[in-house]
Design an enzyme around this catalytic site. Structure first.
Site, PDB file in Angstrom:
ATOM      1  N   GLY A   1      29.538 -27.359 -30.195  1.00 21.44           N
ATOM      2  CA  GLY A   1      29.967 -27.814 -31.824  1.00 21.44           C
ATOM      3  C   GLY A   1      31.377 -27.956 -31.651  1.00 21.44           C
TER       4      GLY A   1
ATOM      5  N   GLU B   1      21.966 -31.694 -22.006  1.00 23.91           N
ATOM      6  CA  GLU B   1      21.176 -32.373 -22.725  1.00 23.91           C
ATOM      7  C   GLU B   1      21.423 -33.788 -22.740  1.00 23.91           C
ATOM      8  OE1 GLU B   1      23.528 -30.483 -23.816  1.00 23.91           O
ATOM      9  OE2 GLU B   1      24.304 -30.878 -25.715  1.00 23.91           O
TER      10      GLU B   1
ATOM     11  N   HIS C   1      27.131 -30.371 -20.766  1.00 31.58           N
ATOM     12  CA  HIS C   1      25.910 -30.801 -21.530  1.00 31.58           C
ATOM     13  C   HIS C   1      24.922 -30.964 -20.639  1.00 31.58           C
ATOM     14  CE1 HIS C   1      27.935 -30.366 -25.655  1.00 31.58           C
ATOM     15  NE2 HIS C   1      29.194 -30.414 -24.630  1.00 31.58           N
TER      16      HIS C   1
ATOM     17  N   ASP D   1       6.769 -44.665 -38.792  1.00 29.89           N
ATOM     18  CA  ASP D   1       6.595 -43.169 -39.047  1.00 29.89           C
ATOM     19  C   ASP D   1       5.350 -43.358 -40.179  1.00 29.89           C
ATOM     20  OD1 ASP D   1       8.577 -42.920 -37.602  1.00 29.89           O
ATOM     21  OD2 ASP D   1       9.731 -42.875 -39.118  1.00 29.89           O
TER      22      ASP D   1
ATOM     23  N   CYS E   1      28.411 -24.882 -23.945  1.00 30.21           N
ATOM     24  CA  CYS E   1      29.834 -25.466 -24.219  1.00 30.21           C
ATOM     25  C   CYS E   1      30.271 -24.369 -25.226  1.00 30.21           C
ATOM     26  CB  CYS E   1      29.716 -26.869 -24.920  1.00 30.21           C
ATOM     27  SG  CYS E   1      31.195 -27.561 -25.211  1.00 30.21           S
ATOM     28  N   TYR E   2      30.333 -24.829 -26.750  1.00 31.40           N
ATOM     29  CA  TYR E   2      30.777 -23.850 -27.548  1.00 31.40           C
ATOM     30  C   TYR E   2      29.783 -22.440 -27.692  1.00 31.40           C
ATOM     31  CZ  TYR E   2      32.284 -21.836 -31.922  1.00 31.40           C
ATOM     32  OH  TYR E   2      33.027 -21.073 -33.095  1.00 31.40           O
TER      33      TYR E   2
ATOM     34  N   LYS F   1      10.544 -39.166 -32.953  1.00 33.76           N
ATOM     35  CA  LYS F   1      10.060 -40.427 -32.973  1.00 33.76           C
ATOM     36  C   LYS F   1       9.004 -40.662 -31.773  1.00 33.76           C
ATOM     37  CE  LYS F   1      10.721 -44.624 -35.223  1.00 33.76           C
ATOM     38  NZ  LYS F   1      11.001 -44.449 -36.359  1.00 33.76           N
TER      39      LYS F   1
END
Ligand code: XMP
Length: 516
Positions: free
Chosen positions: A54, A169, A167, A225, A81-82, A372
């Protein structure tokens, strides 16, 4: 009940990537606000928690905090992280301002990697983005360090907590996906029970029992979608579904005809087609401010859709009870952050509108928790062709956000023609899948040129082509010069009204993909 990981969001711009990585590892997860009461996290199937990064510093007034009672939920917690800093802060540890901030590629060295780094090399590249770092968490051991961060990864056994300053991710962290898998499978003991095939069966059953014998309407845009949603609903309830396709006059060239044909000939669903081009264009006359355009189009769409829904309701004798939408999880998260989450909002996206409450219809959103790529997999499993499933994303406000300045029917025509050439050339070069989006943008700039012996004074257009895995970050596509040359030649020769073409070489961030 699927194994579930809850991601508590502290406002990072990349929280969604954490969710994507977890889903890719076949584990179901949800993102929740850091303000959600802890009691609501207690649910069957809960296997672990991830605390996102964050933008705040724990010492800032009003900085969001991890609720200390999450450490009593009895499941492993990973702080990123945060998420690691706030864990240290609320548990009597220390967070300090780093002497050297670290942004970008950093070498991580394992000290005692443990379960989180199982089977990974001692030295690896990770992606850092922090100004603060932790100095201590009570009862923790260091798992890894970097030059400027002696506690780059920790394990605090008493808290059942793992923390990483980097991170995992983001794609730039070399073994990020593996670190997340180690957390999911090695630490949280997940089974990997999130698969798309079983999703279709479960969802068809759920829709049938929700809908019963009532009728459903669905807003079809022709994009991935809503098209996949239409086919899934059709599979579940057949003729009880009516798809409404609104032409807002801001679609790509021949799009309206193409979508109608596809649905009639190949999918076997009759569309309720509403040509509202004039209505939209007259509302947009002389509007050039991007957010105003977006808001007008959003409102107008709701108005047109409502009119049509009321008509169908009247004609069916009031049997229409539900509205189905192809809303995706990123839209849901985006609109949640609009309503007070910590992440800053860059554009007001239009697709999760005020439709349902006004229409008095129940809502069916089968993809509300999907990304998606998951919807694409469902589309393929339902037998849709690659041409539909791999369509490039197209914004709800359509060409309006690619016509910089005023929108007129003539400027829409010019852009449609240029855009078609860009897409044809990308397709011919076999780059359709490699490129996330490629399109033309009409600029409010005129320049002098010479064609034949004539002086011209016409519009400039920009070509935008980007690579991306999710639209959240993107790089400008390094297209071959020959291809760019061909596009430029064709646009200038074939499109009346354009005499100059430029190529946009801005990545996201700092740019966005669309110009408005
Ligand atoms: P930006 O321009 O924010 O776009 O970098 C990221 C992705 O979102 C698409 N986009 C939209 N999609 N409604 C949508 O459904 C919208 O209002 C909208 N605005 C942008 C854009 O095409 C890109 O893929």
């Amino acid at each position: 009940m699927h194994d579930t990981i809850i991601i508590i969001d502290f406002g990072s711009q990349v929280t969604q990537l954490i969710a994507r990585r977890i889903r890719e590892a076949n584990v179901y997860c949800e993102i929740v606000s850091c303000r959600l009461p802890v009691e609501q996290l207690r649910r069957p199937g809960l296997k672990g928690i991830v605390l996102s990064g964050g933008p705040a510093s724990v010492y800032q007034a009003g900085a969001p905090q991890a609720d200390p009672s999450i450490f009593q939920l009895g499941v492993p917690i990973l702080g990123i992280c945060y998420g690691m800093q706030t864990t240290a802060h609320v548990n009597g540890g220390r967070v300090i301002r780093a002497d050297h901030r670290e942004f970008g590629r950093t070498e991580l060295r394992l000290k005692n990697g443990g379960a989180l780094f199982k089977d990974l090399p001692v030295k690896q590249v990770v992606w850092m983005s922090h100004g603060d770092r932790i100095e201590s968490i009570p009862g923790s051991v260091a798992l890894a360090e970097s030059d400027n961060c002696p506690l780059a990864a920790v394990h605090a056994q008493a808290l059942n907590f793992y923390g990483v300053q980097f991170h995992p991710e983001v794609a730039h962290t070399e073994y990020g996906a593996q670190i997340i898998r180690n957390f999911l499978y090695g630490i949280c003991s997940c089974r990997g029970d999130w698969q798309m095939g079983s999703f279709i069966e479960e969802e068809v059953k759920r829709i049938r029992s929700q809908v019963g014998k009532e009728r459903v309407i669905l807003g079809l845009s022709g994009g991935v979608d809503s098209s996949v949603a239409a086919v899934l609903l059709h599979k579940a309830i057949g003729m009880q579904l009516t798809c409404i396709f609104v032409n807002n006059g801001l679609l790509r060239k021949d799009e309206a005809a193409g979508v109608r044909k596809l649905f009639a000939d190949h999918i076997g669903i009759d569309l309720d087609y509403v040509d509202a081009s004039q209505r939209f264009l007259s509302k947009l006359a002389e509007i050039s401010e991007p957010e105003s355009k977006r808001k007008i189009i959003g409102h107008e769409f709701v108005a047109v859709f409502k009119d049509e829904a009321q008509r169908i309701k009247r004609e069916s004798g009031g049997q229409v009870k539900f509205l189905a939408q192809g809303t995706l999880y990123p839209d849901v998260i985006e609109s949640v952050s609009v309503h007070g989450g910590p992440a800053s909002v860059i554009k007001s996206h239009h697709n999760v509108g005020g439709l349902p409450a006004d229409l008095g219809l129940g809502l069916i959103e089968p993809f509300r928790y999907l990304f998606k790529d998951e919807v694409r997999a469902i589309g393929t499993a339902l037998g849709l062709s690659d041409a539909v499933v791999w369509r490039q994303p197209f914004p709800g406000p359509g060409l309006a956000v690619r016509i910089i300045g005023d929108i007129t029917a003539e400027r829409v025509r010019v852009l449609q023609d240029a855009d078609l050439i860009v897409r044809q050339e990308i397709e011919a070069a076999g780059l359709n899948r490699a490129i996330w989006q490629a399109f033309a943008v009409l600029l409010p700039v005129k320049s002098v040129g010479v064609m034949g012996d004539e002086r011209t004074y016409e519009s400039a257009c920009a070509i935008r082509a980007v690579t991306s895995s999710d639209g959240m970050t993107a790089d400008w596509a390094h297209l071959p010069y020959e291809l760019l040359g061909r596009m430029s030649n064709r646009v200038i020769n074939e499109v009346r009204g354009i005499n100059r073409v430029v190529y946009d070489i801005t990545s996201k961030p700092p740019g966005t993909i669309e110009w408005e």
